[in-house]
Design a protein around this motif. Structure first.
Motif, PDB file in Angstrom:
ATOM      1  N   GLU A 215       3.373  21.677  -3.941  1.00  0.00           N
ATOM      2  CA  GLU A 215       2.265  21.863  -2.995  1.00  0.00           C
ATOM      3  C   GLU A 215       2.864  21.717  -1.598  1.00  0.00           C
ATOM      4  OE1 GLU A 215      -0.613  18.637  -3.489  1.00  0.00           O
ATOM      5  OE2 GLU A 215       0.718  17.242  -2.478  1.00  0.00           O
ATOM      6  N   ARG A 247       5.391  25.969  -9.403  1.00  0.00           N
ATOM      7  CA  ARG A 247       4.985  25.119 -10.540  1.00  0.00           C
ATOM      8  C   ARG A 247       5.423  25.807 -11.825  1.00  0.00           C
ATOM      9  NH1 ARG A 247      -1.180  23.366  -8.623  1.00  0.00           N
ATOM     10  NH2 ARG A 247      -0.483  22.737  -6.546  1.00  0.00           N
ATOM     11  N   GLU A 249       4.324  26.533 -14.576  1.00  0.00           N
ATOM     12  CA  GLU A 249       3.077  26.629 -15.335  1.00  0.00           C
ATOM     13  C   GLU A 249       3.384  26.924 -16.801  1.00  0.00           C
ATOM     14  OE1 GLU A 249       0.136  26.000 -14.253  1.00  0.00           O
ATOM     15  OE2 GLU A 249       0.154  26.274 -12.075  1.00  0.00           O
ATOM     16  N   PHE A 257      -3.167  35.363 -10.588  1.00  0.00           N
ATOM     17  CA  PHE A 257      -4.060  34.201 -10.472  1.00  0.00           C
ATOM     18  C   PHE A 257      -3.305  32.893 -10.687  1.00  0.00           C
ATOM     19  CE2 PHE A 257      -6.776  30.944 -12.283  1.00  0.00           C
ATOM     20  CZ  PHE A 257      -7.773  30.881 -11.331  1.00  0.00           C
ATOM     21  N   ARG A 258      -2.517  32.842 -11.750  1.00  0.00           N
ATOM     22  CA  ARG A 258      -1.735  31.635 -12.001  1.00  0.00           C
ATOM     23  C   ARG A 258      -0.281  32.039 -12.203  1.00  0.00           C
ATOM     24  NH1 ARG A 258      -4.516  29.436 -15.651  1.00  0.00           N
ATOM     25  NH2 ARG A 258      -5.605  28.011 -14.282  1.00  0.00           N
ATOM     26  N   SER A 259       0.543  31.804 -11.185  1.00  0.00           N
ATOM     27  CA  SER A 259       1.942  32.194 -11.297  1.00  0.00           C
ATOM     28  C   SER A 259       2.820  30.971 -11.081  1.00  0.00           C
ATOM     29  CB  SER A 259       2.255  33.315 -10.313  1.00  0.00           C
ATOM     30  OG  SER A 259       1.678  33.048  -9.069  1.00  0.00           O
ATOM     31  N   PHE A 262       4.126  30.797  -5.919  1.00  0.00           N
ATOM     32  CA  PHE A 262       2.947  31.287  -5.209  1.00  0.00           C
ATOM     33  C   PHE A 262       2.945  30.684  -3.813  1.00  0.00           C
ATOM     34  CE2 PHE A 262       0.495  27.326  -5.728  1.00  0.00           C
ATOM     35  CZ  PHE A 262       1.175  26.734  -6.783  1.00  0.00           C
ATOM     36  N   GLN A 264       0.614  28.758  -0.651  1.00  0.00           N
ATOM     37  CA  GLN A 264      -0.615  28.004  -0.349  1.00  0.00           C
ATOM     38  C   GLN A 264      -0.898  28.016   1.154  1.00  0.00           C
ATOM     39  OE1 GLN A 264       0.324  24.108  -2.118  1.00  0.00           O
ATOM     40  NE2 GLN A 264      -1.285  24.478  -3.605  1.00  0.00           N
ATOM     41  N   GLU A 266      -2.727  25.306   3.387  1.00  0.00           N
ATOM     42  CA  GLU A 266      -3.338  23.981   3.251  1.00  0.00           C
ATOM     43  C   GLU A 266      -3.577  23.333   4.617  1.00  0.00           C
ATOM     44  OE1 GLU A 266      -2.602  21.988  -0.806  1.00  0.00           O
ATOM     45  OE2 GLU A 266      -0.663  21.972   0.192  1.00  0.00           O
ATOM     46  N   GLU A 332     -11.405  28.688 -10.182  1.00  0.00           N
ATOM     47  CA  GLU A 332     -11.125  28.029  -8.898  1.00  0.00           C
ATOM     48  C   GLU A 332     -10.358  28.949  -7.942  1.00  0.00           C
ATOM     49  OE1 GLU A 332      -8.696  24.480  -9.211  1.00  0.00           O
ATOM     50  OE2 GLU A 332      -8.106  24.645  -7.114  1.00  0.00           O
ATOM     51  N   LEU A 333     -10.881  28.987  -6.707  1.00  0.00           N
ATOM     52  CA  LEU A 333     -10.173  29.714  -5.655  1.00  0.00           C
ATOM     53  C   LEU A 333      -9.654  28.735  -4.607  1.00  0.00           C
ATOM     54  CD1 LEU A 333      -9.404  32.226  -4.016  1.00  0.00           C
ATOM     55  CD2 LEU A 333     -11.760  32.416  -3.267  1.00  0.00           C
ATOM     56  N   ARG A 339      -8.913  13.010  -0.087  1.00  0.00           N
ATOM     57  CA  ARG A 339      -7.765  12.286  -0.661  1.00  0.00           C
ATOM     58  C   ARG A 339      -7.679  10.855  -0.152  1.00  0.00           C
ATOM     59  NH1 ARG A 339      -3.207  16.781  -2.051  1.00  0.00           N
ATOM     60  NH2 ARG A 339      -1.884  15.061  -2.571  1.00  0.00           N
ATOM     61  N   GLU A 372      -8.844  17.579   2.447  1.00  0.00           N
ATOM     62  CA  GLU A 372      -7.812  18.599   2.233  1.00  0.00           C
ATOM     63  C   GLU A 372      -8.399  19.898   1.652  1.00  0.00           C
ATOM     64  OE1 GLU A 372      -3.727  18.391  -0.189  1.00  0.00           O
ATOM     65  OE2 GLU A 372      -5.496  18.791  -1.402  1.00  0.00           O
ATOM     66  N   SER A 374      -7.463  23.296   0.313  1.00  0.00           N
ATOM     67  CA  SER A 374      -6.199  23.850  -0.186  1.00  0.00           C
ATOM     68  C   SER A 374      -6.452  25.173  -0.908  1.00  0.00           C
ATOM     69  CB  SER A 374      -5.568  22.839  -1.146  1.00  0.00           C
ATOM     70  OG  SER A 374      -4.447  23.402  -1.759  1.00  0.00           O
ATOM     71  N   GLY A 376      -4.942  29.073  -2.289  1.00  0.00           N
ATOM     72  CA  GLY A 376      -3.789  29.890  -2.675  1.00  0.00           C
ATOM     73  C   GLY A 376      -3.870  31.265  -2.036  1.00  0.00           C
ATOM     74  N   ARG A 379      -4.170  33.913  -4.944  1.00  0.00           N
ATOM     75  CA  ARG A 379      -5.499  33.894  -5.544  1.00  0.00           C
ATOM     76  C   ARG A 379      -6.513  34.534  -4.604  1.00  0.00           C
ATOM     77  NH1 ARG A 379      -6.633  28.459  -9.025  1.00  0.00           N
ATOM     78  NH2 ARG A 379      -4.710  28.915 -10.145  1.00  0.00           N
TER      79      ARG A 379
HETATM   80  N1  GAP Z   1      -2.517  20.035  -2.379  1.00  0.00           N
HETATM   81  C1  GAP Z   1      -3.518  20.141  -3.375  1.00  0.00           C
HETATM   82  C2  GAP Z   1      -3.244  21.171  -4.360  1.00  0.00           C
HETATM   83  O1  GAP Z   1      -2.168  21.737  -4.409  1.00  0.00           O
HETATM   84  P1  GAP Z   1      -4.318  22.488  -6.354  1.00  0.00           P
HETATM   85  O2  GAP Z   1      -5.743  22.583  -6.790  1.00  0.00           O
HETATM   86  O3  GAP Z   1      -3.311  22.141  -7.370  1.00  0.00           O
HETATM   87  O4  GAP Z   1      -4.312  21.440  -5.158  1.00  0.00           O
HETATM   88  C3  GAP Z   1      -4.617  24.325  -4.547  1.00  0.00           C
HETATM   89  O5  GAP Z   1      -3.909  23.858  -5.662  1.00  0.00           O
HETATM   90  C4  GAP Z   1      -4.800  25.822  -4.623  1.00  0.00           C
HETATM   91  O6  GAP Z   1      -3.529  26.467  -4.796  1.00  0.00           O
HETATM   92  C5  GAP Z   1      -5.645  26.314  -5.798  1.00  0.00           C
HETATM   93  O7  GAP Z   1      -7.019  26.238  -5.497  1.00  0.00           O
HETATM   94  C6  GAP Z   1      -5.176  27.738  -5.951  1.00  0.00           C
HETATM   95  O8  GAP Z   1      -5.806  28.569  -5.011  1.00  0.00           O
HETATM   96  C7  GAP Z   1      -3.697  27.631  -5.608  1.00  0.00           C
HETATM   97  N2  GAP Z   1      -2.868  27.498  -6.816  1.00  0.00           N
HETATM   98  C8  GAP Z   1      -2.590  26.370  -7.503  1.00  0.00           C
HETATM   99  N3  GAP Z   1      -1.782  26.629  -8.539  1.00  0.00           N
HETATM  100  C9  GAP Z   1      -1.538  27.961  -8.515  1.00  0.00           C
HETATM  101  C10 GAP Z   1      -0.760  28.853  -9.321  1.00  0.00           C
HETATM  102  N4  GAP Z   1      -0.051  28.421 -10.350  1.00  0.00           N
HETATM  103  N5  GAP Z   1      -0.739  30.172  -8.999  1.00  0.00           N
HETATM  104  C11 GAP Z   1      -1.436  30.627  -7.934  1.00  0.00           C
HETATM  105  N6  GAP Z   1      -2.172  29.833  -7.135  1.00  0.00           N
HETATM  106  C12 GAP Z   1      -2.234  28.527  -7.410  1.00  0.00           C
END
Ligand code: GAP
Length: 512
Positions: A215, A247, A249, A257-259, A262, A264, A266, A332-333, A339, A372, A374, A376, A379
Motif C-alpha cells: 500500500e 500484492r 494475490e 479488478f484484482r491484480s 496495481f 493506488q 491514497e 469494493e472500489l 485508522r 484514509e 484509499s 485503486g 479499479r
Molecule cells: N491503505 C489501505 C489499503 O490499501 P485496501 O482496501 O487494501 O486498503 C485500497 O486497498 C484500494 O486499493 C481498494 O479499494 C482497491 O481499489 C485497490 N486495490 C487493493 N487491492 C487491489 C488489487 N489486488 N488489485 C487492484 N486494486 C486493488
C-alpha cells in the motif's frame, strides 16, 4: 457475504474492446501472459493518466489542506514490522488436493446439495459463478449418491451460501471444490502472506530481505514528520500519494479488478484526537462519491458497505467501502477507513521519533488520528470502462440504422478529447484549415486527426474509443463564415460553432 451476480458477457465485451483498440493487454502476452499483471496500451495509458490527473487536481491542487508526496516503493523493512503488515497482512488460502488449484477461502462459497430434505454434500464455487454451473456441479453429488431421478433443492443452492472460511471440517469432507473430480479435496484455510519479498544489496542472507510496498499509505506515515516540519500544514490536513503497490494475490482475477501489481491513490487526512471523526468520515465519503460522479460514474451504481466490527482490518476503527456495480458484481472500489492513531503511534514506538504535532488553535500537542480514503487506479479505470461501455443504434450516412459500440467517457478522462476531420482529404483548402486547428488544439489537449475514409466511419472509430467531440471542417468553413461542425458522441447531434466558441466549450467540458 453472498456471492455477487455477474455479467460475463459485458466483461468479455470490455476485455475484447480493450485489446482490440489498444487500451489494455495481458502482460508478457508473447509468452502466454503472466497471471495478475497487465500492460496499458496507447489509449489505456491516456485514460489512466487522465484519471490520476483528475484526482490529483481535485484532491491536491484544488484544496488548501492537502499536500502531495512521492515516496519509494521499497522502504526500510522496519516500516512493515511497525505497520503490522509483516505479522498480519495475509489472506486465508485453501488448496484443492485434487485439481491442484488454490483459492482465497473468503472468496470461495459453498451451498448444500439437498434432496428430499436430506443434505447429500456441498458444492463450492468462486464468487460470480452462475446458477446453471453451480447446479451442474450439484448434480454430480446427486448422481454419486445414486439419486439421479430426484430433484435438487435449488432454493437452498441459491440462498444457503456461506464462505468456505465458515465451513466445518465435516462439511469440507463432503464438499466438491470447483474443479475437483471428487469431494473432500479442500484443505483447511491457512494464512498466506501477501507481500512480495525481494533482497536489497549484495548480501543474499536474511538481513537483505525487503518488501515491495503493498500500500502507498505507509510511505505517507513514514514522511509525515518531514512534511509537518517542512511544510506549513496545520490540523486538519492531508497528504496524498499516487503510486504502485504490489500484492501476491492468491487469485488475481476479473481482469484488472484484482491484480498483483496495481496503483493506488491514497490520502491520509490527519485530524485532532478529539475531532468528530464520524462526521469527518461522512464528509470524506461524500467527497469521494462526488468525485466518482465527476469522472462519469452513475450515482446509482455506487453504494456503501459499512464493515462489521469483526471484519475490520487490523488497523481500522471504522471502514466504509464505496461499492460499484462491476460486470462481475457489486464490489469494493474505494475504501474509506478511520485508522485512529494506530499507524503514527506504531512508527513512534518502533522508530523512537516523536509523531506529535503542535496545534496552534488548541495550543496542545498530540499524535493525530487519521481518515484514509484509499482508491485503486486500475479499479477506477475498470469502473469507468464499465460505466462507459454502450451499444446503441444510430442511422449511418445513408439513413440506414446500424449497431454502434461507444464508450461514453466523461470529457475529463477520455483519452482523446476531440477528433478533427477535414470533410475530404483530397481538398487542400479543407486539409489546411483542419491541420491548423489540429495543431492549435494539440498544444492544450490530446486530440486526434483523421482525414481518411467516409466521415461516418471516422465518427464510429472515435465513438468506439470514447472521443467525446468530433470537429469537421467542411465547405461552409472555408467558403462562408469559418464555423466548424461540432458533433456530440452520445447524441450524434451536430451544431455549427466559431473557433472561439469551440475553445470555450472544450475548456468548460474538459477542464471545468
Ligand atoms: N491503505 C489501505 C489499503 O490499501 P485496501 O482496501 O487494501 O486498503 C485500497 O486497498 C484500494 O486499493 C481498494 O479499494 C482497491 O481499489 C485497490 N486495490 C487493493 N487491492 C487491489 C488489487 N489486488 N488489485 C487492484 N486494486 C486493488
Amino acid at each position: 457475504m453472498t456471492a455477487p451476480a455477474s455479467n460475463d458477457a459485458l466483461m468479455e465485451d470490455i476485455v475484447g474492446l480493450c485489446k482490440r483498440r489498444g487500451f489494455i493487454f495481458a502482460s508478457s502476452e508473447i509468452y502466454g501472459g503472466y497471471n495478475g499483471f497487465y500492460d496499458y496500451g496507447p489509449l489505456g495509458v491516456e485514460l489512466r493518466n487522465n484519471i490520476k490527473q483528475a484526482w490529483w487536481r481535485d484532491m491536491v491542487h484544488r484544496r488548501d489542506d492537502i499536500e502531495g508526496l512521492d515516496s519509494t516503493i521499497i522502504m526500510h523493512p522496519k516500516i512493515w514490522k511497525a505497520s503490522g503488515h509483516i505479522d498480519s497482512f495475509s489472506d486465508p488460502l485453501v488448496d484443492c488436493k485434487d485439481s491442484k488449484r488454490r483459492y482465497r477461502a473468503d472468496q470461495l462459497f459453498f451451498a448444500p446439495v439437498i434432496i428430499d430434505g436430506e443434505t447429500l454434500g456441498y458444492v463450492a464455487f468462486v464468487e460470480g459463478t452462475d446458477m446453471p454451473t453451480i447446479l451442474k456441479r450439484a448434480k454430480k453429488i446427486r448422481d454419486w449418491a445414486d439419486k439421479t431421478q430426484s430433484k435438487i433443492d435449488e432454493d437452498a443452492l441459491a440462498n444457503d451460501r456461506k464462505e468456505v472460511t465458515e465451513a466445518s471440517e465435516e462439511q469440507r469432507a463432503q464438499m466438491l471444490a470447483p474443479e475437483a473430480g471428487k469431494v473432500g479435496s479442500l484443505t483447511a484455510p491457512r494464512e498466506f502472506k501477501l507481500m512480495f519479498e525481494t533482497k536489497v544489496g549484495p548480501l543474499a542472507d536474511d538481513s537483505a530481505v525487503a518488501y515491495l510496498r503493498p500500500e502507498t499509505a505507509q510511505g505517507i506515515f513514514a514522511n509525515y514528520k518531514n512534511i509537518v516540519d517542512t511544510g506549513r500544514v496545520k490540523i486538519p490536513f492531508g497528504i496524498a500519494q499516487i503510486g504502485k503497490a504490489f500484492r501476491n494475490e492468491i487469485t488475481p482475477r476479473n481482469f484488472i479488478f484484482r491484480s498483483r501489481e496495481f496503483e493506488q491513490m491514497e490520502i491520509e487526512y490527519f485530524i485532532a484526537p478529539d475531532a468528530d471523526w464520524k462526521a469527518l468520515h461522512r464528509e470524506w465519503l461524500d467527497t469521494c462519491i462526488n468525485w466518482l460522479v465527476s469522472i462519469g460514474l452513475p450515482r446509482k451504481s455506487i453504494t456503501e458497505d459499512v464493515h462489521a466490527t469483526e471484519k475490520l482490518a487490523f488497523y481500522s476503527q471504522a471502514t466504509t467501502d464505496l461499492m460499484f456495480q462491476f460486470p462481475h458484481g457489486e464490489q469494493e472500489l474505494w475504501g474509506v477507513a478511520c485508522r485512529s492513531d494506530y499507524d503514527l503511534k506504531q512508527h513512534q514506538k518502533h522508530s523512537g521519533k516523536s509523531m506529535e504535532i503542535f496545534d496552534e488553535a488548541s495550543k496542545s500537542k498530540f499524535v493525530p488520528h487519521v481518515i484514509e480514503p484509499s482508491l485503486g487506479v486500475d479499479r477506477t479505470l475498470l469502473a469507468v470502462l464499465t460505466a462507459a461501455y454502450t451499444e446503441d443504434e444510430v442511422p449511418n450516412g445513408k439513413g440506414k440504422v446500424e449497431k454502434r459500440i461507444l464508450l461514453k467517457f466523461s470529457p475529463r478522462v477520455a483519452p482523446y478529447k476531440a477528433a478533427i476531420f477535414p470533410l475530404l482529404k483530397n481538398k487542400p483548402e479543407l486539409v489546411e484549415v483542419a491541420e491548423k486547428l489540429y495543431k492549435k488544439l494539440q498544444r492544450r489537449w490530446n486530440v486526434f486527426y483523421d482525414a481518411s475514409g467516409a466521415i461516418g466511419r471516422r465518427y464510429r472509430r472515435q465513438d468506439e474509443i470514447g472521443t467525446p467531440f468530433g470537429i469537421t471542417i467542411d465547405f461552409d468553413t472555408i467558403e462562408k463564415d469559418g464555423t466548424v461542425t461540432l458533433r456530440d458522441r452520445d447524441t450524434c447531434e451536430q451544431r455549427r460553432v466559431t473557433e472561439a466558441e469551440l475553445i470555450e466549450f472544450l475548456e468548460e467540458q474538459i477542464d471545468g
